[in-house]
Scaffold this motif. Structure first.
Motif, PDB file in Angstrom:
ATOM      1  N   TRP A  60      53.065 -39.148  19.190  1.00  0.00           N
ATOM      2  CA  TRP A  60      52.661 -37.900  19.844  1.00  0.00           C
ATOM      3  C   TRP A  60      53.501 -37.693  21.099  1.00  0.00           C
ATOM      4  O   TRP A  60      53.932 -38.644  21.738  1.00  0.00           O
ATOM      5  N   SER A  61      53.681 -36.440  21.466  1.00  0.00           N
ATOM      6  CA  SER A  61      54.404 -36.133  22.703  1.00  0.00           C
ATOM      7  C   SER A  61      53.563 -36.573  23.898  1.00  0.00           C
ATOM      8  O   SER A  61      52.336 -36.717  23.784  1.00  0.00           O
ATOM      9  N   PRO A  62      54.204 -36.769  25.041  1.00  0.00           N
ATOM     10  CA  PRO A  62      53.413 -37.023  26.251  1.00  0.00           C
ATOM     11  C   PRO A  62      52.519 -35.809  26.540  1.00  0.00           C
ATOM     12  O   PRO A  62      52.814 -34.691  26.095  1.00  0.00           O
ATOM     13  N   LEU A  63      51.440 -36.034  27.270  1.00  0.00           N
ATOM     14  CA  LEU A  63      50.562 -34.916  27.628  1.00  0.00           C
ATOM     15  C   LEU A  63      51.332 -33.910  28.466  1.00  0.00           C
ATOM     16  O   LEU A  63      52.068 -34.278  29.386  1.00  0.00           O
ATOM     17  N   MET A  64      51.174 -32.645  28.113  1.00  0.00           N
ATOM     18  CA  MET A  64      51.838 -31.544  28.815  1.00  0.00           C
ATOM     19  C   MET A  64      50.781 -30.555  29.271  1.00  0.00           C
ATOM     20  O   MET A  64      49.681 -30.525  28.707  1.00  0.00           O
ATOM     21  N   PRO A  65      51.088 -29.744  30.272  1.00  0.00           N
ATOM     22  CA  PRO A  65      50.113 -28.733  30.698  1.00  0.00           C
ATOM     23  C   PRO A  65      49.773 -27.794  29.536  1.00  0.00           C
ATOM     24  O   PRO A  65      50.641 -27.391  28.768  1.00  0.00           O
ATOM     25  N   GLY A  66      48.506 -27.472  29.407  1.00  0.00           N
ATOM     26  CA  GLY A  66      48.060 -26.567  28.350  1.00  0.00           C
ATOM     27  C   GLY A  66      48.156 -25.113  28.784  1.00  0.00           C
ATOM     28  O   GLY A  66      48.550 -24.807  29.909  1.00  0.00           O
ATOM     29  N   PRO A  67      47.766 -24.201  27.892  1.00  0.00           N
ATOM     30  CA  PRO A  67      47.872 -22.774  28.190  1.00  0.00           C
ATOM     31  C   PRO A  67      46.874 -22.284  29.246  1.00  0.00           C
ATOM     32  O   PRO A  67      47.105 -21.269  29.889  1.00  0.00           O
ATOM     33  N   ASN A  68      45.787 -23.015  29.422  1.00  0.00           N
ATOM     34  CA  ASN A  68      44.762 -22.623  30.396  1.00  0.00           C
ATOM     35  C   ASN A  68      44.635 -23.687  31.476  1.00  0.00           C
ATOM     36  O   ASN A  68      44.899 -24.867  31.221  1.00  0.00           O
ATOM     37  N   PRO A  69      44.207 -23.298  32.674  1.00  0.00           N
ATOM     38  CA  PRO A  69      44.027 -24.279  33.748  1.00  0.00           C
ATOM     39  C   PRO A  69      43.067 -25.392  33.320  1.00  0.00           C
ATOM     40  O   PRO A  69      42.065 -25.143  32.658  1.00  0.00           O
ATOM     41  N   GLY A  70      43.429 -26.621  33.646  1.00  0.00           N
ATOM     42  CA  GLY A  70      42.592 -27.765  33.319  1.00  0.00           C
ATOM     43  C   GLY A  70      42.787 -28.304  31.908  1.00  0.00           C
ATOM     44  O   GLY A  70      42.135 -29.266  31.529  1.00  0.00           O
ATOM     45  N   GLU A  71      43.653 -27.678  31.131  1.00  0.00           N
ATOM     46  CA  GLU A  71      43.905 -28.139  29.773  1.00  0.00           C
ATOM     47  C   GLU A  71      45.246 -28.857  29.692  1.00  0.00           C
ATOM     48  O   GLU A  71      46.163 -28.569  30.453  1.00  0.00           O
ATOM     49  N   VAL A  72      45.320 -29.783  28.742  1.00  0.00           N
ATOM     50  CA  VAL A  72      46.585 -30.440  28.409  1.00  0.00           C
ATOM     51  C   VAL A  72      46.783 -30.304  26.908  1.00  0.00           C
ATOM     52  O   VAL A  72      45.867 -29.928  26.171  1.00  0.00           O
ATOM     53  N   MET A  73      48.003 -30.619  26.466  1.00  0.00           N
ATOM     54  CA  MET A  73      48.268 -30.572  25.029  1.00  0.00           C
ATOM     55  C   MET A  73      49.247 -31.667  24.654  1.00  0.00           C
ATOM     56  O   MET A  73      49.996 -32.171  25.487  1.00  0.00           O
ATOM     57  N   SER A  74      49.210 -32.025  23.382  1.00  0.00           N
ATOM     58  CA  SER A  74      50.124 -33.006  22.821  1.00  0.00           C
ATOM     59  C   SER A  74      50.499 -32.535  21.419  1.00  0.00           C
ATOM     60  O   SER A  74      49.674 -31.957  20.709  1.00  0.00           O
ATOM     61  N   ILE A  75      51.743 -32.779  21.041  1.00  0.00           N
ATOM     62  CA  ILE A  75      52.258 -32.309  19.754  1.00  0.00           C
ATOM     63  C   ILE A  75      52.728 -33.499  18.935  1.00  0.00           C
ATOM     64  O   ILE A  75      53.394 -34.399  19.442  1.00  0.00           O
ATOM     65  N   LEU A  76      52.409 -33.473  17.659  1.00  0.00           N
ATOM     66  CA  LEU A  76      52.902 -34.455  16.698  1.00  0.00           C
ATOM     67  C   LEU A  76      53.767 -33.712  15.689  1.00  0.00           C
ATOM     68  O   LEU A  76      53.330 -32.694  15.135  1.00  0.00           O
ATOM     69  N   THR A  77      54.980 -34.177  15.475  1.00  0.00           N
ATOM     70  CA  THR A  77      55.835 -33.609  14.442  1.00  0.00           C
ATOM     71  C   THR A  77      55.967 -34.636  13.334  1.00  0.00           C
ATOM     72  O   THR A  77      56.367 -35.777  13.591  1.00  0.00           O
ATOM     73  N   CYS A  78      55.601 -34.240  12.130  1.00  0.00           N
ATOM     74  CA  CYS A  78      55.787 -35.125  10.988  1.00  0.00           C
ATOM     75  C   CYS A  78      56.524 -34.353   9.899  1.00  0.00           C
ATOM     76  O   CYS A  78      56.713 -33.137  10.001  1.00  0.00           O
ATOM     77  N   TYR A  79      56.942 -35.045   8.886  1.00  0.00           N
ATOM     78  CA  TYR A  79      57.742 -34.429   7.835  1.00  0.00           C
ATOM     79  C   TYR A  79      57.057 -34.625   6.491  1.00  0.00           C
ATOM     80  O   TYR A  79      56.564 -35.704   6.184  1.00  0.00           O
ATOM     81  N   ILE A  80      56.998 -33.530   5.729  1.00  0.00           N
ATOM     82  CA  ILE A  80      56.393 -33.570   4.399  1.00  0.00           C
ATOM     83  C   ILE A  80      57.426 -33.110   3.385  1.00  0.00           C
ATOM     84  O   ILE A  80      58.407 -32.442   3.731  1.00  0.00           O
ATOM     85  N   LEU A  81      57.227 -33.479   2.149  1.00  0.00           N
ATOM     86  CA  LEU A  81      58.119 -33.034   1.095  1.00  0.00           C
ATOM     87  C   LEU A  81      57.890 -31.555   0.827  1.00  0.00           C
ATOM     88  O   LEU A  81      56.750 -31.106   0.696  1.00  0.00           O
ATOM     89  N   ALA A  82      58.969 -30.790   0.780  1.00  0.00           N
ATOM     90  CA  ALA A  82      58.876 -29.366   0.480  1.00  0.00           C
ATOM     91  C   ALA A  82      58.766 -29.207  -1.028  1.00  0.00           C
ATOM     92  O   ALA A  82      59.408 -29.907  -1.790  1.00  0.00           O
ATOM     93  N   GLU A  83      57.940 -28.311  -1.446  1.00  0.00           N
ATOM     94  CA  GLU A  83      57.769 -28.078  -2.889  1.00  0.00           C
ATOM     95  C   GLU A  83      58.668 -26.974  -3.360  1.00  0.00           C
ATOM     96  O   GLU A  83      59.066 -26.115  -2.704  1.00  0.00           O
TER      97      GLU A  83
END
Length: 83
Positions: A60-83
């Motif tokens: 997961w990404s490090p915690l980053m400021p979220g869209p609203n005050p007092g919020e944080v966010m984290s992003i996970l990028t994974c890869y799946i097989l395309a159909e």
């Protein structure tokens, strides 16, 4: 670059070393999962997904400021097989 991916010039000309792939690698597409909330909520969700063997905490990404005050966010990028 890891050395196991390097091909030396003398080996590249040898037909016994160079092999054509039988099948091309499958196409992959990226998928991003975003968790937004309080610091406690986001870290708890990441840890819960780790316990469920969904993803390692370090993926997961490090915690980053979220869209609203007092919020944080984290992003996970994974890869799946395309159909």
């Amino acid at each position: 670059m890891p050395t196991n991916f390097l091909i030396y010039a003398s080996e590249a000309t040898s037909p016994s070393v160079v092999k054509e792939p039988v099948e091309p690698p499958p196409e992959r597409e990226s998928l991003r999962i975003l968790v937004i909330g309080s610091r406690r909520g986001v870290t708890g969700a990441v840890q819960t997904l780790h316990r469920l063997r969904f993803a390692e905490v370090g993926e997961w990404s490090p915690l980053m400021p979220g869209p609203n005050p007092g919020e944080v966010m984290s992003i996970l990028t994974c890869y799946i097989l395309a159909e």
